[in-house]
Design an enzyme around this catalytic site. Sequence first.
Site: not given
Length: 329
Positions: A96, A172, A175, A180, A206, A210, A217
């Site tokens: 990752y 992060d 996205e 998926e 998305h 955080r 989404q």
Amino acid sequence: MMKFNTAIVFLLFYVVSCSDSNSTDKVEDEEVIETPETPTEEPEEEPEVTWKTIPVPAEAGEGNVWEFQNMSDSFDYEAEATNKGAEFDAKWTDFYHNQWSGPGLTEWKRDHSLVKDGYLQMVASRVPNSNKIHLGCITSKEQVIYPVYIEAYVKIANTTLASDVWLLSSDDTQEIDIVEAYGASYSELAQADQTWYAERIHLSHHMFIREPFQDYQPTDAGSWYKDEVGTLWREDFHRVGVYWRDPFHLEYYINGELVRTTSGAEMIDPNNYADGEGLSKPMDIIINAEDQTWRSDKNITPSDAELANKENNTFKVDWIRIFKPVKAD
């Protein structure tokens, strides 16, 4: 009598002479025309269509053409699970994009991704004496930024696990999910039919905050794509791509057909998490498999018997290609 005979002889000589002369002239005046042979032309061979030259289905824009990016990968090499080698390492990190080991029951492990037989493969196995699952995950060493078209040729794993190709910003917070999908039609542990998911590919994005954690989404029906014939996506390879045209426009393509467009601030970032900037940050390309919490919480997670079938629990990627629109010469 002598006169008469002489005249007759003269007349006959004259007639014969004229006849021969006319005959000769006719032959000499005729032209012999030869028909030229028609040349046999060899049919032109059609250029071979390769993963690089399959036409990009999205429009590059007026005056633009698509330029192939070298960060693309055909996976036509060998990369062992425990020793990926230089060709893999030039483009990918076998984990990752940070040290997080994965959601829910997932534990990403470097030795659960490999390249073999022309395919990138993400495999799954049970963590000994645990309900967790080891899975593969890789991250691109280069980032992408709009405008960009990204397309992968994938075979969804026949499992309740997620098969994923996606983009994620370094922090992060943004996205884009290119593919998926969940291939299995049944969950043994949940004792529940999963055909609804097996017939669909999740095409979404998305926007995150955080701290405190917030996640937007789209939830419209179009974010779960199903074709007219109810294709089970695990049964074959399929091309899945996204055109990230600008911060407020995404186009999703399956097998070269436009199947979804997400456009405008109300669809991209209605809560203004990005302060009016939309999907604007450079992103890593991530390819992985995972056991997602929202499913494992419902016991939709592979049993030991299901995991024993390695082929069913392997997500395969034949190639991934990236194009940028550039001005035509």
